[in-house]
Design a protein around this motif. Structure first.
Motif, PDB file in Angstrom:
ATOM      1  N   CYS A 314       0.855  -1.378  -0.218  1.00 16.61           N
ATOM      2  CA  CYS A 314      -0.120  -0.068  -0.095  1.00 16.61           C
ATOM      3  C   CYS A 314       0.877   1.206  -0.086  1.00 16.61           C
ATOM      4  O   CYS A 314       0.601   2.343  -0.622  1.00 16.61           O
ATOM      5  CB  CYS A 314      -0.969   0.095   1.127  1.00 16.61           C
ATOM      6  SG  CYS A 314      -2.209  -1.310   0.986  1.00 16.61           S
ATOM      7  N   LEU A 315       1.875   1.123   0.598  1.00 20.03           N
ATOM      8  CA  LEU A 315       2.918   2.371   0.710  1.00 20.03           C
ATOM      9  C   LEU A 315       3.420   2.696  -0.602  1.00 20.03           C
ATOM     10  O   LEU A 315       3.236   3.688  -0.998  1.00 20.03           O
ATOM     11  CB  LEU A 315       4.174   2.243   1.693  1.00 20.03           C
ATOM     12  CG  LEU A 315       3.822   2.111   3.032  1.00 20.03           C
ATOM     13  CD1 LEU A 315       5.346   1.580   3.846  1.00 20.03           C
ATOM     14  CD2 LEU A 315       3.255   3.114   3.490  1.00 20.03           C
ATOM     15  N   LEU A 316       3.776   1.545  -1.525  1.00 18.83           N
ATOM     16  CA  LEU A 316       4.157   1.952  -2.859  1.00 18.83           C
ATOM     17  C   LEU A 316       3.078   2.226  -3.757  1.00 18.83           C
ATOM     18  O   LEU A 316       3.425   3.083  -4.620  1.00 18.83           O
ATOM     19  CB  LEU A 316       4.722   0.588  -3.495  1.00 18.83           C
ATOM     20  CG  LEU A 316       6.163   0.049  -2.774  1.00 18.83           C
ATOM     21  CD1 LEU A 316       6.527  -1.416  -3.140  1.00 18.83           C
ATOM     22  CD2 LEU A 316       7.311   0.922  -3.051  1.00 18.83           C
ATOM     23  N   ALA A 317       1.857   1.672  -3.701  1.00 20.05           N
ATOM     24  CA  ALA A 317       0.942   2.063  -4.514  1.00 20.05           C
ATOM     25  C   ALA A 317       0.400   3.588  -4.153  1.00 20.05           C
ATOM     26  O   ALA A 317       0.265   4.287  -4.878  1.00 20.05           O
ATOM     27  CB  ALA A 317      -0.475   1.367  -4.024  1.00 20.05           C
ATOM     28  N   TRP A 318       0.486   3.930  -2.713  1.00 25.27           N
ATOM     29  CA  TRP A 318       0.190   5.428  -2.440  1.00 25.27           C
ATOM     30  C   TRP A 318       1.326   6.376  -3.342  1.00 25.27           C
ATOM     31  O   TRP A 318       0.923   7.612  -3.838  1.00 25.27           O
ATOM     32  CB  TRP A 318       0.423   5.334  -1.171  1.00 25.27           C
ATOM     33  CG  TRP A 318       0.094   7.056  -0.484  1.00 25.27           C
ATOM     34  CD1 TRP A 318      -0.925   7.692  -0.099  1.00 25.27           C
ATOM     35  CD2 TRP A 318       1.106   7.993  -0.254  1.00 25.27           C
ATOM     36  NE1 TRP A 318      -0.941   8.813   0.226  1.00 25.27           N
ATOM     37  CE2 TRP A 318       0.272   9.145   0.354  1.00 25.27           C
ATOM     38  CE3 TRP A 318       2.513   8.121  -0.350  1.00 25.27           C
ATOM     39  CZ2 TRP A 318       1.143  10.165   0.574  1.00 25.27           C
ATOM     40  CZ3 TRP A 318       2.966   9.322  -0.028  1.00 25.27           C
ATOM     41  CH2 TRP A 318       2.379  10.412   0.299  1.00 25.27           C
ATOM     42  N   LEU A 319       2.473   5.797  -3.206  1.00 25.58           N
ATOM     43  CA  LEU A 319       3.656   6.716  -3.736  1.00 25.58           C
ATOM     44  C   LEU A 319       3.316   6.899  -5.257  1.00 25.58           C
ATOM     45  O   LEU A 319       3.319   7.845  -5.829  1.00 25.58           O
ATOM     46  CB  LEU A 319       4.978   6.282  -3.586  1.00 25.58           C
ATOM     47  CG  LEU A 319       5.923   6.489  -2.729  1.00 25.58           C
ATOM     48  CD1 LEU A 319       7.204   5.734  -2.683  1.00 25.58           C
ATOM     49  CD2 LEU A 319       6.163   7.801  -2.580  1.00 25.58           C
ATOM     50  N   ASP A 320       2.781   5.792  -5.915  1.00 22.23           N
ATOM     51  CA  ASP A 320       2.457   5.991  -7.227  1.00 22.23           C
ATOM     52  C   ASP A 320       1.431   7.051  -7.531  1.00 22.23           C
ATOM     53  O   ASP A 320       1.317   7.949  -8.759  1.00 22.23           O
ATOM     54  CB  ASP A 320       2.029   4.555  -7.997  1.00 22.23           C
ATOM     55  CG  ASP A 320       3.121   3.752  -8.029  1.00 22.23           C
ATOM     56  OD1 ASP A 320       4.110   4.123  -8.255  1.00 22.23           O
ATOM     57  OD2 ASP A 320       2.794   2.543  -7.989  1.00 22.23           O
ATOM     58  N   VAL A 321       0.463   7.160  -6.869  1.00 22.04           N
ATOM     59  CA  VAL A 321      -0.644   7.971  -7.032  1.00 22.04           C
ATOM     60  C   VAL A 321      -0.322   9.452  -6.496  1.00 22.04           C
ATOM     61  O   VAL A 321      -0.468  10.458  -7.031  1.00 22.04           O
ATOM     62  CB  VAL A 321      -1.817   7.651  -6.097  1.00 22.04           C
ATOM     63  CG1 VAL A 321      -2.981   8.560  -6.323  1.00 22.04           C
ATOM     64  CG2 VAL A 321      -2.267   6.359  -6.750  1.00 22.04           C
ATOM     65  N   ASN A 322       0.461   9.542  -5.169  1.00 26.00           N
ATOM     66  CA  ASN A 322       0.665  10.823  -4.625  1.00 26.00           C
ATOM     67  C   ASN A 322       2.075  11.357  -4.816  1.00 26.00           C
ATOM     68  O   ASN A 322       2.425  12.240  -4.073  1.00 26.00           O
ATOM     69  CB  ASN A 322       0.272  10.791  -3.180  1.00 26.00           C
ATOM     70  CG  ASN A 322      -1.225  10.467  -3.030  1.00 26.00           C
ATOM     71  OD1 ASN A 322      -1.794  11.235  -2.891  1.00 26.00           O
ATOM     72  ND2 ASN A 322      -1.195   9.115  -3.103  1.00 26.00           N
TER      73      ASN A 322
END
Length: 336
Positions: A314-322
């Motif tokens: 989830c941390l990596l996915a958040w980085l992709d978006v934010n």
């Protein structure tokens, strides 16, 4: 000047909770200690071979000086077995850089050495510097001594060599500001090839005044995932919040993605009130058997140790978006 796209996004989207605080927080306070202290906070963390959790805690005594003490727990949450006396004390006679205490340890297990490397802050007359020690059992320690002179702190060793060299991430204070750097060594004692990794932003950003690495970076297939702290000064105090950045596995000085907003901040009462208000400051984490769940141990208001759970995925996915690439960041700096 910030881009309109960023402003619209900030105004219209609800933030995502990436770390969930444990209901038992704070999990360790000075009242739990078997000897007289002022406070306990900023603990390094690791999993031991038997699966239990070890915290190497920064303990501040009633003089205001800090030492390190081990706490162990089978489940990493409660029933902590705390060493009956300090585990690692300052030794200013042999290591004068430790005159005013030792602080904020980060633990890295190094398979090549079959030892744990502990990077910690040694507080001398010249200010804080980075020292390194090795251990196999957290009972006896091989002190290497100071490896980065003052003013420097927030350091951790990567668990493997990069192109044949050991790599240390740290935060020197220079006339140019408080930015995160990386340095390389053939032998853990002599360091050079210093490179800038991540800069504190300017202006009104949440991490505008200074930044520093928090726990050691997490190695993922996509890169080194760094949780870092950013400081913003306010008229009454400073606020310590956490952000994310991702770095190349074989060129760790190369930032791939950096989050725009913070992702964890002081909200609970035990984080907002204490010896230093409005601080969340992790020095360690463990990863569960699923390889994804991260248990983040953090100092709260420089007064206690708390725990929050998250997901690496989830941390990596958040980085992709934010997040943004460094090229986009450079463009915004030129526009500011």
């Amino acid at each position: 000047m910030s881009s309109p796209k960023l402003i619209v996004k900030a105004a219209t989207e609800k933030y995502e909770t990436l770390f969930h605080r444990h209901a038992a927080n704070p999990i360790l306070t000075g009242k739990d200690w078997p000897y007289s202290i002022n406070s306990v906070f900023n603990a390094g963390a690791t999993l031991l071979p038997d699966g239990s959790t070890l915290l190497l805690c920064r303990v501040e005594d009633r003089r205001g000086l800090s030492h390190l003490c081990v706490a162990r727990s089978v489940n990493g949450v409660d029933e902590w077995q705390i060493d009956r006396e300090p585990t690692l004390l300052p030794n200013p006679e042999q290591y004068p850089e430790e005159l005013w205490g030792i602080e904020d340890p980060r633990i890295t297990y190094v398979p090549e050495l079959k030892k744990y490397a502990i990077a910690y802050t040694s507080y001398s007359r010249g200010g804080p510097g980075v020292s390194l020690a090795l251990t196999e059992d957290f009972r006896s320690f091989e002190r290497i001594g100071v490896i980065m002179p003052p003013d420097d702190k927030d350091a951790a060793l990567l668990p493997r060599r990069i192109n044949g060299y050991w790599a240390l991430m740290h935060r020197p204070m220079t006339p140019l500001g408080a930015h995160i750097c990386i340095s390389y060594s053939p032998d853990l004692r002599h360091w050079g090839n210093h490179k800038l990794m991540l800069e504190a932003r300017r202006g009104a950003w949440w991490d505008a005044n200074k930044i520093g690495m928090s726990p050691p970076p997490i190695e993922t297939p996509r890169g080194w995932l760094m949780i870092y702290h950013g400081v913003r000064r306010t008229p009454s105090s400073s606020i310590y919040r956490l952000g994310l950045a991702l770095f190349d596995l074989e060129q760790p000085e190369k930032c791939l993605i950096r989050g725009d907003s913070w992702m964890f901040a002081p909200e609970a009462d035990y984080e907002r009130r204490g010896d230093v208000q409005d601080v969340v400051f992790p020095c360690g984490y463990t990863v569960a058997k699923d390889g994804d769940t991260i248990n983040l141990y953090y100092g709260a208001a420089d007064s206690s140790i708390a725990l929050a759970h998250g997901s690496i995925r989830c941390l990596l996915a958040w980085l992709d978006v934010n997040g943004h690439s460094e090229q986009a960041h450079d463009r915004r700096l030129r526009q500011s």
